[in-house]
Motif scaffolding. Structure first.
Motif, PDB file in Angstrom:
ATOM      1  N   LEU A  41       0.793  -1.223  -0.052  1.00  0.00           N
ATOM      2  CA  LEU A  41       0.000  -0.007  -0.087  1.00  0.00           C
ATOM      3  C   LEU A  41       0.896   1.394   0.085  1.00  0.00           C
ATOM      4  CD1 LEU A  41      -2.697  -0.988   2.728  1.00  0.00           C
ATOM      5  CD2 LEU A  41      -2.848  -0.858  -0.095  1.00  0.00           C
ATOM      6  N   VAL A  42       2.209   1.009   0.581  1.00  0.00           N
ATOM      7  CA  VAL A  42       2.675   2.342   0.702  1.00  0.00           C
ATOM      8  C   VAL A  42       4.199   2.455  -0.051  1.00  0.00           C
ATOM      9  CG1 VAL A  42       1.652   2.881   3.059  1.00  0.00           C
ATOM     10  CG2 VAL A  42       3.934   1.473   2.722  1.00  0.00           C
ATOM     11  N   ASP A  43       4.464   1.394  -0.678  1.00  0.00           N
ATOM     12  CA  ASP A  43       5.553   1.149  -1.478  1.00  0.00           C
ATOM     13  C   ASP A  43       5.399   0.912  -2.913  1.00  0.00           C
ATOM     14  OD1 ASP A  43       8.489   0.957  -1.859  1.00  0.00           O
ATOM     15  OD2 ASP A  43       9.070  -0.641  -0.681  1.00  0.00           O
ATOM     16  N   ASP A  44       6.375   1.096  -3.794  1.00  0.00           N
ATOM     17  CA  ASP A  44       6.080   0.863  -5.193  1.00  0.00           C
ATOM     18  C   ASP A  44       6.318  -0.397  -5.552  1.00  0.00           C
ATOM     19  OD1 ASP A  44       8.788   0.379  -6.424  1.00  0.00           O
ATOM     20  OD2 ASP A  44       9.062   2.380  -5.309  1.00  0.00           O
ATOM     21  N   ALA A  45       5.665  -0.933  -6.456  1.00  0.00           N
ATOM     22  CA  ALA A  45       5.711  -2.278  -6.934  1.00  0.00           C
ATOM     23  C   ALA A  45       6.911  -3.200  -7.061  1.00  0.00           C
ATOM     24  CB  ALA A  45       4.738  -2.671  -8.113  1.00  0.00           C
ATOM     25  N   GLU A  46       7.878  -2.251  -7.745  1.00  0.00           N
ATOM     26  CA  GLU A  46       9.090  -2.808  -8.242  1.00  0.00           C
ATOM     27  C   GLU A  46       9.897  -2.873  -6.778  1.00  0.00           C
ATOM     28  OE1 GLU A  46      13.271  -1.462 -10.743  1.00  0.00           O
ATOM     29  OE2 GLU A  46      11.446  -0.196 -10.873  1.00  0.00           O
ATOM     30  N   HIS A  47       9.934  -1.996  -5.796  1.00  0.00           N
ATOM     31  CA  HIS A  47      10.492  -2.331  -4.579  1.00  0.00           C
ATOM     32  C   HIS A  47       9.955  -3.419  -3.962  1.00  0.00           C
ATOM     33  CE1 HIS A  47      12.405   1.967  -4.655  1.00  0.00           C
ATOM     34  NE2 HIS A  47      12.985   1.072  -5.578  1.00  0.00           N
ATOM     35  N   LEU A  48       8.864  -3.712  -3.856  1.00  0.00           N
ATOM     36  CA  LEU A  48       8.059  -4.616  -3.324  1.00  0.00           C
ATOM     37  C   LEU A  48       8.281  -5.919  -3.588  1.00  0.00           C
ATOM     38  CD1 LEU A  48       6.061  -5.468  -0.839  1.00  0.00           C
ATOM     39  CD2 LEU A  48       4.136  -5.306  -2.624  1.00  0.00           C
ATOM     40  N   THR A  49       8.576  -6.133  -4.992  1.00  0.00           N
ATOM     41  CA  THR A  49       8.942  -7.321  -5.595  1.00  0.00           C
ATOM     42  C   THR A  49      10.459  -7.850  -5.294  1.00  0.00           C
ATOM     43  OG1 THR A  49       9.131  -6.539  -7.613  1.00  0.00           O
ATOM     44  CG2 THR A  49       6.875  -7.503  -7.132  1.00  0.00           C
ATOM     45  N   ALA A  50      11.170  -6.790  -4.854  1.00  0.00           N
ATOM     46  CA  ALA A  50      12.926  -7.054  -4.712  1.00  0.00           C
ATOM     47  C   ALA A  50      12.904  -6.868  -3.215  1.00  0.00           C
ATOM     48  CB  ALA A  50      13.327  -6.057  -5.491  1.00  0.00           C
ATOM     49  N   SER A  51      11.894  -7.468  -2.257  1.00  0.00           N
ATOM     50  CA  SER A  51      12.179  -7.222  -0.995  1.00  0.00           C
ATOM     51  C   SER A  51      12.012  -8.801  -0.291  1.00  0.00           C
ATOM     52  CB  SER A  51      11.130  -6.362  -0.299  1.00  0.00           C
ATOM     53  OG  SER A  51      11.257  -5.149  -0.762  1.00  0.00           O
ATOM     54  N   VAL A  52      13.113  -9.105   0.634  1.00  0.00           N
ATOM     55  CA  VAL A  52      13.139 -10.351   1.256  1.00  0.00           C
ATOM     56  C   VAL A  52      13.203  -9.935   2.868  1.00  0.00           C
ATOM     57  CG1 VAL A  52      14.543 -11.032  -0.567  1.00  0.00           C
ATOM     58  CG2 VAL A  52      15.535 -10.175   1.132  1.00  0.00           C
ATOM     59  N   SER A  53      12.734 -11.119   3.604  1.00  0.00           N
ATOM     60  CA  SER A  53      12.457 -11.244   4.898  1.00  0.00           C
ATOM     61  C   SER A  53      13.852 -11.030   5.658  1.00  0.00           C
ATOM     62  CB  SER A  53      11.523 -12.283   5.532  1.00  0.00           C
ATOM     63  OG  SER A  53      10.454 -12.335   4.920  1.00  0.00           O
ATOM     64  N   VAL A  54      13.935 -10.496   6.600  1.00  0.00           N
ATOM     65  CA  VAL A  54      15.058 -10.376   7.590  1.00  0.00           C
ATOM     66  C   VAL A  54      14.880 -10.981   8.974  1.00  0.00           C
ATOM     67  CG1 VAL A  54      16.648  -8.929   8.879  1.00  0.00           C
ATOM     68  CG2 VAL A  54      16.124  -8.411   6.741  1.00  0.00           C
ATOM     69  N   ALA A  55      14.020 -10.868   9.710  1.00  0.00           N
ATOM     70  CA  ALA A  55      13.435 -11.526  10.829  1.00  0.00           C
ATOM     71  C   ALA A  55      11.816 -11.437  10.811  1.00  0.00           C
ATOM     72  CB  ALA A  55      14.168 -10.438  11.838  1.00  0.00           C
ATOM     73  N   HIS A  56      11.491 -12.634  11.365  1.00  0.00           N
ATOM     74  CA  HIS A  56      10.033 -12.877  11.862  1.00  0.00           C
ATOM     75  C   HIS A  56      10.140 -12.928  13.523  1.00  0.00           C
ATOM     76  CE1 HIS A  56       8.556 -14.893   8.089  1.00  0.00           C
ATOM     77  NE2 HIS A  56       8.688 -13.342   7.894  1.00  0.00           N
ATOM     78  N   LYS A  57       9.187 -12.316  14.201  1.00  0.00           N
ATOM     79  CA  LYS A  57       8.883 -12.619  15.533  1.00  0.00           C
ATOM     80  C   LYS A  57       7.557 -12.533  15.981  1.00  0.00           C
ATOM     81  CE  LYS A  57       9.997 -10.708  20.070  1.00  0.00           C
ATOM     82  NZ  LYS A  57      10.686 -11.922  20.620  1.00  0.00           N
ATOM     83  N   LEU A  58       6.944 -13.865  16.660  1.00  0.00           N
ATOM     84  CA  LEU A  58       5.562 -13.905  17.038  1.00  0.00           C
ATOM     85  C   LEU A  58       5.550 -14.321  18.294  1.00  0.00           C
ATOM     86  CD1 LEU A  58       6.010 -15.469  13.806  1.00  0.00           C
ATOM     87  CD2 LEU A  58       3.854 -15.177  13.725  1.00  0.00           C
ATOM     88  N   SER A  59       4.460 -13.661  18.921  1.00  0.00           N
ATOM     89  CA  SER A  59       4.031 -14.117  20.212  1.00  0.00           C
ATOM     90  C   SER A  59       2.462 -14.674  20.219  1.00  0.00           C
ATOM     91  CB  SER A  59       4.084 -13.062  21.069  1.00  0.00           C
ATOM     92  OG  SER A  59       5.783 -12.644  21.418  1.00  0.00           O
ATOM     93  N   TYR A  60       2.437 -15.745  20.601  1.00  0.00           N
ATOM     94  CA  TYR A  60       0.981 -16.456  20.687  1.00  0.00           C
ATOM     95  C   TYR A  60       0.185 -16.101  21.925  1.00  0.00           C
ATOM     96  CZ  TYR A  60       2.867 -18.799  16.475  1.00  0.00           C
ATOM     97  OH  TYR A  60       3.465 -19.094  15.348  1.00  0.00           O
ATOM     98  N   GLU A  61      -0.557 -15.119  22.006  1.00  0.00           N
ATOM     99  CA  GLU A  61      -1.149 -14.582  23.161  1.00  0.00           C
ATOM    100  C   GLU A  61      -2.329 -15.270  23.713  1.00  0.00           C
ATOM    101  OE1 GLU A  61       0.493 -12.263  24.404  1.00  0.00           O
ATOM    102  OE2 GLU A  61       1.518 -11.539  23.100  1.00  0.00           O
TER     103      GLU A  61
END
Length: 318
Positions: A47-67
């Protein structure tokens, strides 16, 4: 099914988990939630980044807490908010809460790195040069190798006798890599297709898995899907916990740190081990390595689960 409502920096999805999204405890599978978190956070970035940059992005870290547990057919809202959009790194927060009670079920954070054009080109070249297909015959052979490894590991010897309980559990963990069992699960469980148990170490309470990164688990960049990493962490460490701990249970948290790209066509090793078993919690970790020497570490993850405690019968039932 999903319904979506987006604003400037936030996107909300309505999600109703079905029976096939749940684990053996009747709550939504932790790996399923990790996958959803990855997907909706990228939707918010869109929604806030352009399509070209979005498709050239990768994950660095995930953090999940199951409440709190999310049970089947309980409507939930996933709200993903872009907290910071940087030149190279972006931060997205995700919350999942009950639509009826508004109680928080999951809180998560996702760090995303915008890759450079040369790196994207390298991903594309690697994807073109590797055969990412994975046939039914290869899948069957992987399961046969898993059976041999597991059954050899629980053969009693004079120096290291194996208990009947461990032998029984070893037979059970084969269902986690059984192609027919995986096919009967939810589509998100297809991330586990091709998992092979390659070694068991009773001394270190470690189960080592092998996985060929095939076309079914790669992202648009040709690298292993970030949501898949959360699911693999949940599944592989749960197997180690099932085998070497007194009981299993639902997830409390999952953290994943991505260190190097895992390209399609690679074969990786996943060392899932029990770090500590307490009276209420079990601490586990998974290390993702390149199967080729020098076996470079590609990602690290941790998983905390709460021991399942059967509910006590009510006085009325007695």
């Amino acid at each position: 099914g999903f319904e979506c409502n987006g604003s400037a920096r936030t996107v909300e999805f309505l999600f109703t988990p079905q029976r096939h999204h749940t684990n053996g405890f009747g709550t939504t599978h932790g790996g399923c939630i990790a996958t959803l978190m990855d997907e909706v956070s990228f939707a918010a970035l869109g929604l806030v980044d352009d399509a070209e940059h979005l498709t050239a992005s990768v994950s660095v870290a995930h953090k999940l807490s199951y409440e709190k547990p999310l049970v089947a057919l309980q409507e939930a809202v996933l709200a993903a908010e872009v907290q910071r959009l940087g030149k190279n790194v972006s931060f997205v927060g995700v919350r999942m809460y009950s639509r009826r009670t508004l109680s928080l079920c999951i809180s998560a954070s996702h760090v995303v790195f915008r890759t450079t054009r040369p790196l994207v080109d390298n991903f594309a070249k690697a994807q073109e040069s590797n055969d990412l297909s994975y046939s039914a015959q290869q899948l069957a052979l992987a399961f046969e190798r898993s059976e041999r490894v597991v059954r050899a590991a629980v053969q009693s010897t004079s120096s290291a006798p194996v208990s009947e309980e461990l032998r029984s559990k070893a037979e059970t963990i084969l269902s986690f890599v059984d192609p027919s069992a995986i096919a009967a699960m939810s589509p998100f469980c297809s991330f586990a297709v091709g998992l092979e148990i390659s070694a068991l170490s009773h001394a270190t309470r470690t189960v080592t898995f092998s996985l060929f990164v095939h076309e079914g688990i790669v992202s648009g960049l040709g690298s292993l899907h970030g949501g898949c990493m959360g699911h693999l962490t949940d599944m592989t460490t749960s197997v180690a916990g099932l085998l070497y701990c007194s009981s299993g249970g639902p997830s409390v948290s999952i953290d994943v740190q991505f260190m190097k790209p895992i390209l399609g066509g690679m074969t990786i090793l996943i060392d899932a081990s029990v770090v500590k078993e307490g009276s209420r919690l079990i601490f586990l970790e998974a290390r993702f390595r390149d199967a080729s020497p020098p076996h470079a570490v590609l990602a690290n993850s941790s998983h905390i689960i709460a021991k399942h405690r059967p509910s006590k019968p009510s006085k009325a039932a007695l």
